[in-house]
Design an enzyme around this catalytic site. Structure first.
Site, PDB file in Angstrom:
ATOM      1  N   LEU A  12       0.837  -1.208   0.000  1.00 52.80           N
ATOM      2  CA  LEU A  12       0.000   0.000   0.000  1.00 52.80           C
ATOM      3  C   LEU A  12       0.870   1.254   0.000  1.00 52.80           C
ATOM      4  O   LEU A  12       1.722   1.420   0.870  1.00 52.80           O
ATOM      5  CB  LEU A  12      -0.915   0.014   1.230  1.00 52.80           C
ATOM      6  CG  LEU A  12      -1.794  -1.218   1.473  1.00 52.80           C
ATOM      7  CD1 LEU A  12      -2.789  -0.933   2.598  1.00 52.80           C
ATOM      8  CD2 LEU A  12      -2.522  -1.648   0.207  1.00 52.80           C
ATOM      9  N   ALA A  13       0.631   2.112  -0.976  1.00 58.66           N
ATOM     10  CA  ALA A  13       1.450   3.333  -1.085  1.00 58.66           C
ATOM     11  C   ALA A  13       0.649   4.467  -1.721  1.00 58.66           C
ATOM     12  O   ALA A  13       1.187   5.273  -2.473  1.00 58.66           O
ATOM     13  CB  ALA A  13       2.706   3.047  -1.895  1.00 58.66           C
ATOM     14  N   ARG A  19       2.983  14.631   6.464  1.00 58.93           N
ATOM     15  CA  ARG A  19       3.892  15.048   7.534  1.00 58.93           C
ATOM     16  C   ARG A  19       5.351  15.153   7.082  1.00 58.93           C
ATOM     17  O   ARG A  19       6.186  15.704   7.786  1.00 58.93           O
ATOM     18  CB  ARG A  19       3.779  14.098   8.737  1.00 58.93           C
ATOM     19  CG  ARG A  19       2.570  14.424   9.601  1.00 58.93           C
ATOM     20  CD  ARG A  19       2.406  13.411  10.716  1.00 58.93           C
ATOM     21  NE  ARG A  19       1.831  12.171  10.226  1.00 58.93           N
ATOM     22  CZ  ARG A  19       1.789  11.038  10.933  1.00 58.93           C
ATOM     23  NH1 ARG A  19       2.299  11.001  12.145  1.00 58.93           N
ATOM     24  NH2 ARG A  19       1.246   9.952  10.421  1.00 58.93           N
ATOM     25  N   THR A  89      -7.249   1.987   4.125  1.00 59.48           N
ATOM     26  CA  THR A  89      -6.405   0.854   3.774  1.00 59.48           C
ATOM     27  C   THR A  89      -7.209  -0.313   3.200  1.00 59.48           C
ATOM     28  O   THR A  89      -6.704  -1.053   2.347  1.00 59.48           O
ATOM     29  CB  THR A  89      -5.630   0.375   5.021  1.00 59.48           C
ATOM     30  OG1 THR A  89      -6.567   0.230   6.102  1.00 59.48           O
ATOM     31  CG2 THR A  89      -4.555   1.363   5.428  1.00 59.48           C
ATOM     32  N   ASN A 239       6.906   8.437   8.936  1.00 56.92           N
ATOM     33  CA  ASN A 239       5.830   9.393   8.679  1.00 56.92           C
ATOM     34  C   ASN A 239       6.331  10.820   8.530  1.00 56.92           C
ATOM     35  O   ASN A 239       5.704  11.634   7.876  1.00 56.92           O
ATOM     36  CB  ASN A 239       4.790   9.330   9.800  1.00 56.92           C
ATOM     37  CG  ASN A 239       4.067   7.993   9.804  1.00 56.92           C
ATOM     38  OD1 ASN A 239       3.535   7.582   8.778  1.00 56.92           O
ATOM     39  ND2 ASN A 239       4.093   7.302  10.926  1.00 56.92           N
ATOM     40  N   LYS A 362      38.579  13.512 -14.137  1.00 53.60           N
ATOM     41  CA  LYS A 362      37.256  13.321 -14.732  1.00 53.60           C
ATOM     42  C   LYS A 362      37.422  12.654 -16.080  1.00 53.60           C
ATOM     43  O   LYS A 362      38.283  13.076 -16.852  1.00 53.60           O
ATOM     44  CB  LYS A 362      36.552  14.670 -14.907  1.00 53.60           C
ATOM     45  CG  LYS A 362      35.143  14.551 -15.438  1.00 53.60           C
ATOM     46  CD  LYS A 362      34.730  15.740 -16.291  1.00 53.60           C
ATOM     47  CE  LYS A 362      35.394  15.711 -17.642  1.00 53.60           C
ATOM     48  NZ  LYS A 362      34.872  16.720 -18.575  1.00 53.60           N
ATOM     49  N   ALA A 391      53.925  17.733 -10.902  1.00 56.43           N
ATOM     50  CA  ALA A 391      53.037  18.479 -10.012  1.00 56.43           C
ATOM     51  C   ALA A 391      52.438  19.687 -10.727  1.00 56.43           C
ATOM     52  O   ALA A 391      53.052  20.276 -11.614  1.00 56.43           O
ATOM     53  CB  ALA A 391      53.805  18.942  -8.783  1.00 56.43           C
ATOM     54  N   ASN A 397      41.148  20.899 -21.061  1.00 53.12           N
ATOM     55  CA  ASN A 397      40.244  20.121 -21.917  1.00 53.12           C
ATOM     56  C   ASN A 397      39.147  20.958 -22.543  1.00 53.12           C
ATOM     57  O   ASN A 397      38.448  20.495 -23.436  1.00 53.12           O
ATOM     58  CB  ASN A 397      39.609  18.988 -21.103  1.00 53.12           C
ATOM     59  CG  ASN A 397      38.837  19.497 -19.900  1.00 53.12           C
ATOM     60  OD1 ASN A 397      39.141  20.567 -19.355  1.00 53.12           O
ATOM     61  ND2 ASN A 397      37.822  18.771 -19.502  1.00 53.12           N
TER      62      ASN A 397
HETATM   63  C1  UD1 Z   1      -2.909   1.803   9.734  1.00 50.79           C
HETATM   64  C2  UD1 Z   1      -3.800   0.803  10.449  1.00 50.79           C
HETATM   65  C3  UD1 Z   1      -3.428   0.771  11.925  1.00 50.79           C
HETATM   66  C4  UD1 Z   1      -1.957   0.420  12.074  1.00 50.79           C
HETATM   67  C5  UD1 Z   1      -1.104   1.370  11.282  1.00 50.79           C
HETATM   68  C6  UD1 Z   1       0.331   0.919  11.275  1.00 50.79           C
HETATM   69  C7  UD1 Z   1      -5.908   0.818   9.266  1.00 50.79           C
HETATM   70  C8  UD1 Z   1      -7.306   1.274   9.268  1.00 50.79           C
HETATM   71  N1  UD1 Z   1      -5.176   1.202  10.284  1.00 50.79           N
HETATM   72  O1  UD1 Z   1      -3.096   3.074  10.301  1.00 50.79           O
HETATM   73  O2  UD1 Z   1      -4.218  -0.181  12.596  1.00 50.79           O
HETATM   74  O3  UD1 Z   1      -1.590   0.443  13.438  1.00 50.79           O
HETATM   75  O4  UD1 Z   1      -1.546   1.411   9.913  1.00 50.79           O
HETATM   76  O5  UD1 Z   1       1.122   1.887  10.695  1.00 50.79           O
HETATM   77  O6  UD1 Z   1      -5.496   0.081   8.370  1.00 50.79           O
HETATM   78  N2  UD1 Z   1      -2.776   3.858   2.474  1.00 50.79           N
HETATM   79  C9  UD1 Z   1      -3.280   3.700   1.217  1.00 50.79           C
HETATM   80  N3  UD1 Z   1      -4.522   4.163   0.967  1.00 50.79           N
HETATM   81  C10 UD1 Z   1      -5.278   4.763   1.910  1.00 50.79           C
HETATM   82  C11 UD1 Z   1      -4.746   4.924   3.202  1.00 50.79           C
HETATM   83  C12 UD1 Z   1      -3.488   4.450   3.460  1.00 50.79           C
HETATM   84  O7  UD1 Z   1      -2.629   3.153   0.333  1.00 50.79           O
HETATM   85  O8  UD1 Z   1      -6.400   5.157   1.607  1.00 50.79           O
HETATM   86  C13 UD1 Z   1      -1.407   3.390   2.737  1.00 50.79           C
HETATM   87  C14 UD1 Z   1      -0.472   4.525   3.081  1.00 50.79           C
HETATM   88  O9  UD1 Z   1       0.175   5.008   1.927  1.00 50.79           O
HETATM   89  C15 UD1 Z   1       0.501   3.867   4.040  1.00 50.79           C
HETATM   90  C16 UD1 Z   1      -0.325   2.786   4.707  1.00 50.79           C
HETATM   91  O10 UD1 Z   1      -1.434   2.568   3.882  1.00 50.79           O
HETATM   92  O11 UD1 Z   1       1.573   3.251   3.371  1.00 50.79           O
HETATM   93  C17 UD1 Z   1      -0.766   3.150   6.117  1.00 50.79           C
HETATM   94  O12 UD1 Z   1      -1.477   4.352   6.079  1.00 50.79           O
HETATM   95  P1  UD1 Z   1      -1.540   5.280   7.356  1.00 50.79           P
HETATM   96  O13 UD1 Z   1      -2.501   6.350   7.087  1.00 50.79           O
HETATM   97  O14 UD1 Z   1      -0.168   5.640   7.780  1.00 50.79           O
HETATM   98  O15 UD1 Z   1      -2.053   4.258   8.470  1.00 50.79           O
HETATM   99  P2  UD1 Z   1      -3.325   4.367   9.366  1.00 50.79           P
HETATM  100  O16 UD1 Z   1      -4.533   4.143   8.537  1.00 50.79           O
HETATM  101  O17 UD1 Z   1      -3.237   5.534  10.235  1.00 50.79           O
HETATM  102 CA    CA Z   2       1.578   5.164   9.174  1.00 54.56          CA
END
Ligand code: UD1
Ligand code: CA
Length: 508
Positions: A12-13, A19, A89, A239, A362, A391, A397
């Site tokens: 997930l990214a 932040r 997520t 973060n 270089k 030296a 160049n």
């Molecule tokens: C989430 C978990 C939480 C856990 C924490 C660990 C959920 C609801 N909560 O928290 O229980 O303790 O991670 O770090 O899952 N992301 C997406 N799409 C979204 C939201 C997030 O791809 O819509 C990705 C973000 O890019 C990131 C990761 O998911 O890589 C976690 O997202 P973040 O918002 O940091 O985590 P929380 O939801 O706060």
């Molecule tokens: Ca996080």
């Protein structure tokens, strides 16, 4: 015996990473020479999944092309799934599933793109545990001193995983729990798909929580469990830039320790920074204050440092590199570099060659045994073997429009302060005198000198710079008597001294 390579890993990214306060997407910030996402995809790929999917949304194009380049490095397919407007997520995982075969069976791992210290070994152990326990969901959890911000692991009276509650949805009792959800899971593919379809957005953040899958799966009679890891660093995300630096330091500590255990002497691990891609042979010695960036390759017996920064540079067996800044260069076996050398891209120093103090190079091939010992710039040049560059020489160049090459043969000895006005060629065994400006090719074995005879204007200093320390010194040495009348008689070495008086008489 289950086969523990998962069917798929989802990274997930899609999140924005506000932040970080950065124009660069969070997952593209590097530690140890690789982006956070590169570390995450490496760990995912290391488990040998059939499918690997990265979910994107924020800065989609930029991150997608980064994913493509990582896939190229790993030489495997990495799919991209786009998350839509629905946040959370759970939705991200659901969007990833659209890129996977509908009837996919087996284990699906979910992990994050901003968790860089996680290893393939840890993911693999999670999958192994998950499959050997025939769980439908296995959550990787950790006990932490400060659980603020994390989802909490809620266990039932029997100690089994019951559900995960987000900080924002938790009451005081749940908030006191210190076992946190790492956000890394192994799922049964079918259970994940069916449960996600039932996850709603009825929570404090209005998001589709992946964590809700646990409660739903358990409610449906499936086995859910938490596997606790002792290595909290591995599940920590970056973060903000403070965490980025902390994770960077810890990853470096692990990398440096790994090299030491493999036979590399690191005198001061605290001030030694080694990127993940470095290859270092046993019995290399690294002195304090060394950074090895990118894909450095250091052969056995080499000594690096103190205070040197090398990027994508190869160092041969037994070579010595002291107080040097170098990139995209090759240093031959037994060669010596520095102190205070600057090796720019395309420098290739042959076996037992030398690039000495205050030397910049270089695009320069410097042959075996050839020495460039002092105060010299070698740009766009090829030098043969066993030659010596005097030296304070400059390979000129750049003519203001074009860069030109200088070619020097073997067994050449050029005098100090030789200017090579490129393009120019110096033949094997040739010499040049000190201060030569070489504008034309020098045949093999010739001595090149630039005419321009020296003229001494006697007495000039005393006449034109009277009263200076130089003038007094000149007078003491008998260098310029006719000017003694202009010397300050009150000066410490004025004409009152016997020597000066004598000199004045002699030379007038
Ligand atoms: C989430 C978990 C939480 C856990 C924490 C660990 C959920 C609801 N909560 O928290 O229980 O303790 O991670 O770090 O899952 N992301 C997406 N799409 C979204 C939201 C997030 O791809 O819509 C990705 C973000 O890019 C990131 C990761 O998911 O890589 C976690 O997202 P973040 O918002 O940091 O985590 P929380 O939801 O706060
Ligand atoms: Ca996080």
């Amino acid at each position: 015996m289950p086969q523990h390579s998962p069917a798929a890993v989802i990274v997930l990214a899609a999140g924005e990473g506000t932040r970080m306060k950065s124009a660069t997407p969070k997952v593209m910030h590097p530690i140890a020479g690789r982006s956070l996402l590169h570390h995450a995809i490496n760990a995912a790929a290391g488990t040998g999944p059939e499918h690997l999917v990265v979910v994107l949304r924020h800065a989609r194009e930029q991150v997608a092309s980064h994913v493509e380049s990582i896939a190229g490095v790993l030489d495997r397919s990495v799919l991209v799934a786009d998350q839509d407007d629905v946040p959370g997520t759970g939705r991200a995982a659901e969007c990833a599933l659209t890129q996977l075969p509908e009837g996919l069976t087996g284990t699906v791992v979910v992990t994050y793109g901003d968790v860089p210290l996680l290893t393939a070994g840890t993911l693999y152990a999670l999958v192994e545990h998950h499959e050997s326990q025939t769980n439908a969901v296995t959550v990787l959890s950790a006990n932490v001193a400060n659980p603020t911000g994390y989802g909490r692991i809620v266990r039932d009276a029997a100690g089994d995983l019951e559900r995960i509650v987000e900080e924002k949805d938790a009451d005081d009792e749940v908030r006191r729990l210190r076992e946190i959800n790492s956000g890394i899971y192994a799922f049964d593919a079918a259970v994940l798909r069916e449960s996600l379809a039932r996850v709603d957005t009825d929570n404090a953040q209005g998001e589709k929580y992946l964590t809700d899958v646990i409660g739903i799966a358990r409610g449906g009679g499936s086995r859910v469990a938490a596997l606790t890891t002792d290595d909290v660093w591995q599940v920590e995300g970056a973060n903000d830039r403070v965490q980025l630096a902390q994770l960077g330091r810890e990853l470096n500590r692990r990398i440096v320790e790994g090299h030491m255990r493999a036979g590399v002497t690191v005198v001061d691990p605290e001030t030694t920074w080694i990127d993940a891609d470095a290859v270092i042979a046993p019995d290399v010695t690294i002195q304090p204050g060394v950074q090895l960036h990118g894909a450095c390759d250091i052969a056995t017996g080499a000594a690096i440092g103190p205070d040197s920064t090398l990027s994508d540079t190869e160092v041969g067996e037994g070579a010595t590199v002291i107080r040097t800044h170098g990139s995209l260069s090759v240093i031959g076996a037994g060669a010596t570099v520095g102190p205070f050398a600057y090796l720019r891209p395309g420098t290739e120093l042959g076996t037992n060659g030398k690039i000495g103090t205050f030397v910049e190079t270089k695009n320069a091939q410097i042959g075996a045994g050839t020495k460039v010992p002092h105060l010299t710039y070698v740009g766009d040049a090829t030098i043969g073997e066993q030659s010596n560059i005097g030296a304070s020489s400059v390979f000129v160049n750049y003519d203001g429009v074009h860069k030109n090459r200088t070619t020097i043969g073997s067994f050449v000895k050029t005098g100090s302060d030789t200017m090579f006005i490129a393009p120019v060629t110096v033949g094997d065994g040739a010499y040049s005198g000190a201060g030569t400006v070489i504008r034309e090719d020098v045949p093999a074995g010739a001595l090149a000198i630039t005419e321009g005879r020296q003229r001494n204007i006697e007495g000039w200093v005393v006449a034109k710079r009277p009263g200076t320390a130089a003038a007094r010194a000149a007078q003491m040495a008998g260098g310029a008597a006719e000017a003694s009348a202009t010397t300050d008689p009150a000066g410490p070495n004025g004409p009152g001294s016997a020597d000066n008086a004598d000199n004045a008489e002699k030379e007038s």
